[in-house]
Design a protein around this motif. Structure first.
Motif, PDB file in Angstrom:
ATOM      1  N   THR A  22       0.828  -1.203   0.000  1.00 41.73           N
ATOM      2  CA  THR A  22       0.000   0.000   0.000  1.00 41.73           C
ATOM      3  C   THR A  22       0.868   1.260   0.000  1.00 41.73           C
ATOM      4  OG1 THR A  22      -1.796  -1.150   1.132  1.00 41.73           O
ATOM      5  CG2 THR A  22      -1.765   1.250   1.323  1.00 41.73           C
ATOM      6  N   ALA A  23       1.941   1.252   0.805  1.00 43.39           N
ATOM      7  CA  ALA A  23       2.832   2.418   0.863  1.00 43.39           C
ATOM      8  C   ALA A  23       3.528   2.648  -0.476  1.00 43.39           C
ATOM      9  CB  ALA A  23       3.868   2.234   1.974  1.00 43.39           C
ATOM     10  N   SER A  24       3.837   1.556  -1.192  1.00 42.93           N
ATOM     11  CA  SER A  24       4.471   1.708  -2.500  1.00 42.93           C
ATOM     12  C   SER A  24       3.545   2.417  -3.472  1.00 42.93           C
ATOM     13  CB  SER A  24       4.855   0.347  -3.077  1.00 42.93           C
ATOM     14  OG  SER A  24       5.498  -0.435  -2.118  1.00 42.93           O
ATOM     15  N   ILE A  29       1.711   7.492  -6.210  1.00 43.36           N
ATOM     16  CA  ILE A  29       0.684   8.516  -6.428  1.00 43.36           C
ATOM     17  C   ILE A  29       1.218   9.906  -6.076  1.00 43.36           C
ATOM     18  CG2 ILE A  29      -1.525   9.393  -5.534  1.00 43.36           C
ATOM     19  CD1 ILE A  29      -2.505   6.493  -5.460  1.00 43.36           C
ATOM     20  N   PHE A  30       1.925  10.022  -4.958  1.00 39.55           N
ATOM     21  CA  PHE A  30       2.453  11.338  -4.564  1.00 39.55           C
ATOM     22  C   PHE A  30       3.583  11.790  -5.483  1.00 39.55           C
ATOM     23  CE2 PHE A  30       0.359  10.667  -0.381  1.00 39.55           C
ATOM     24  CZ  PHE A  30      -0.329  11.866  -0.347  1.00 39.55           C
ATOM     25  N   VAL A  31       4.416  10.855  -5.955  1.00 41.12           N
ATOM     26  CA  VAL A  31       5.481  11.219  -6.905  1.00 41.12           C
ATOM     27  C   VAL A  31       4.855  11.762  -8.187  1.00 41.12           C
ATOM     28  CG1 VAL A  31       7.273  10.263  -8.411  1.00 41.12           C
ATOM     29  CG2 VAL A  31       7.237   9.656  -5.986  1.00 41.12           C
ATOM     30  N   LEU A  32       3.836  11.052  -8.678  1.00 48.98           N
ATOM     31  CA  LEU A  32       3.140  11.490  -9.895  1.00 48.98           C
ATOM     32  C   LEU A  32       2.494  12.858  -9.683  1.00 48.98           C
ATOM     33  CD1 LEU A  32       2.749  10.227 -12.669  1.00 48.98           C
ATOM     34  CD2 LEU A  32       0.547   9.322 -11.895  1.00 48.98           C
ATOM     35  N   ALA A  33       1.881  13.043  -8.500  1.00 50.39           N
ATOM     36  CA  ALA A  33       1.231  14.327  -8.201  1.00 50.39           C
ATOM     37  C   ALA A  33       2.252  15.458  -8.222  1.00 50.39           C
ATOM     38  CB  ALA A  33       0.528  14.263  -6.846  1.00 50.39           C
ATOM     39  N   THR A  48      -4.058  13.540  -5.377  1.00 50.59           N
ATOM     40  CA  THR A  48      -3.952  13.558  -3.917  1.00 50.59           C
ATOM     41  C   THR A  48      -5.333  13.418  -3.272  1.00 50.59           C
ATOM     42  OG1 THR A  48      -3.946  15.976  -3.944  1.00 50.59           O
ATOM     43  CG2 THR A  48      -1.807  14.890  -3.828  1.00 50.59           C
ATOM     44  N   GLY A  49      -6.374  13.892  -3.983  1.00 52.33           N
ATOM     45  CA  GLY A  49      -7.746  13.721  -3.480  1.00 52.33           C
ATOM     46  C   GLY A  49      -8.133  12.248  -3.415  1.00 52.33           C
ATOM     47  N   VAL A  50      -7.807  11.520  -4.489  1.00 50.37           N
ATOM     48  CA  VAL A  50      -8.098  10.082  -4.491  1.00 50.37           C
ATOM     49  C   VAL A  50      -7.304   9.387  -3.391  1.00 50.37           C
ATOM     50  CG1 VAL A  50      -7.784   7.959  -5.828  1.00 50.37           C
ATOM     51  CG2 VAL A  50      -8.747   9.989  -6.922  1.00 50.37           C
ATOM     52  N   GLN A  51      -6.036   9.784  -3.231  1.00 48.04           N
ATOM     53  CA  GLN A  51      -5.208   9.193  -2.178  1.00 48.04           C
ATOM     54  C   GLN A  51      -5.787   9.503  -0.799  1.00 48.04           C
ATOM     55  OE1 GLN A  51      -2.479   7.034  -2.284  1.00 48.04           O
ATOM     56  NE2 GLN A  51      -3.011   7.009  -0.124  1.00 48.04           N
TER      57      GLN A  51
END
Lengths: 155, 161
Positions: A22-24, A29-33, A48-51
């Protein structure tokens, strides 16, 4: 002669590789954001909203019930050898709640044009997710005792 | 561009911190309370002795059921949001069971915050090793490995099996 002062309810353990998977995904997601935040803060806000929604599920129900937790259990874990030992689901659940705060602030930043605010909080989230995914290190859990020491007056 | 810079800084910082933590986690180092670094269980300086005994006094008054091992006592501070605490408990239990005169006391850090402040516990798990009369010999933050625990035990002890 142990456990003189610690009485924890018995909890069913979870596979420690689940929260790391899950952390991966969280890290990705945060790197892409962050990569998208310059050209398109709106796209970053959606990510980040989906995350944040994922974190809310993890904090509310437990990390094993997030979409990535379910994916891990149904698809990935059956292909792995059984884990050496199981892990208490409470620490990763707490970490999901900490992550939720950062994801919400990042989303607000990206969505309202305070892009640097969003980027800074996404950066903190990258640090925490990276430590969790690569080193199995729970930053939120570490901060917990320090936070208690600083905020609570009496024991 | 800012996003890229922040991403780079975040990844480098996380990698550096992770590697540093991996290196120091579970490493026993002489306690900061010991002014003279050589452990002297029969210290003649009354002030020193009082400071040492205060460690066990504070623990014993916070955890009335706790008993000191003849040779050594592991004092482990744990909290609910702590994954490595479980591993550490299993390991220290096992070493205490196999080694004569060694006791293991686990303390919930959240319920004993004044003790946590007094002994300057910053993370969980933190393991203190006390000698037979309750002097703090050494402490480690983070989950120690078995060989680290055995090496840190006072030399008189032998593993029985």
């Amino acid at each position: 002669m142990t456990d003189t002062a610690v009485n924890r309810p018995a909890v069913t353990g979870i596979d420690p590789r689940g929260p790391r998977f899950t952390a991966s995904v969280t890290l990705a997601i945060f790197v892409l954001a962050l990569l998208l935040s310059g050209p398109s803060p709106e796209a970053a806000a959606v990510l980040t909203g989906v995350q944040a929604l994922f974190f809310a599920v993890g904090a509310g129900l437990g990390v094993q019930w997030t979409p990535t937790g379910l994916l891990f259990r149904s698809v990935i874990r059956p292909r792995l050898t059984p884990p050496a030992d199981l892990e208490d689901p409470t620490p990763p659940r707490f970490a999901q709640a900490v992550g939720l705060v950062f994801a919400v602030v990042a989303t607000i930043g990206f969505a309202t044009g305070a892009v640097v605010l969003g980027q800074v909080f996404a950066g903190f989230a990258v640090v925490a997710a990276f430590l969790n995914a690569v080193f199995a290190f729970c930053l939120g859990c570490e901060m917990y005792l320090l936070g208690l020491r600083l905020t609570r007056r009496t024991a | 561009m800012t996003g890229l810079v922040i991403l780079g800084v975040a990844l480098v910082a996380a990698l550096a911190f992770g590697l540093y933590r991996q290196r120091v986690d579970g490493r026993f180092s002489p306690t900061m309370r010991e002014v003279d670094l050589a452990p002297t269980p029969t210290a003649e300086d009354p002030a020193d002795r009082a400071a040492d005994l205060a460690v066990w006094d504070a623990i014993a008054s916070a955890v009335p059921g706790a008993a000191l091992g003849e040779r050594a006592t592991f004092v482990q501070f744990s909290s609910a949001f702590c994954a490595p605490c479980r591993t550490t408990r299993v390991l220290l239990d096992d070493v205490a069971t196999r080694t004569d005169g060694v006791a293991h006391v686990e303390i919930d850090a959240e319920e004993h915050l004044s003790l946590v402040r007094e002994l300057d516990i910053r993370r969980t798990p933190t393991t203190l090793i006390l000698d037979g009369i309750g002097n703090e010999l050494t402490r480690a933050a983070g989950a120690p490995r078995r060989e680290q625990v055995l090496a840190a035990l006072p030399s008189s002890s032998q593993e029985t099996t």
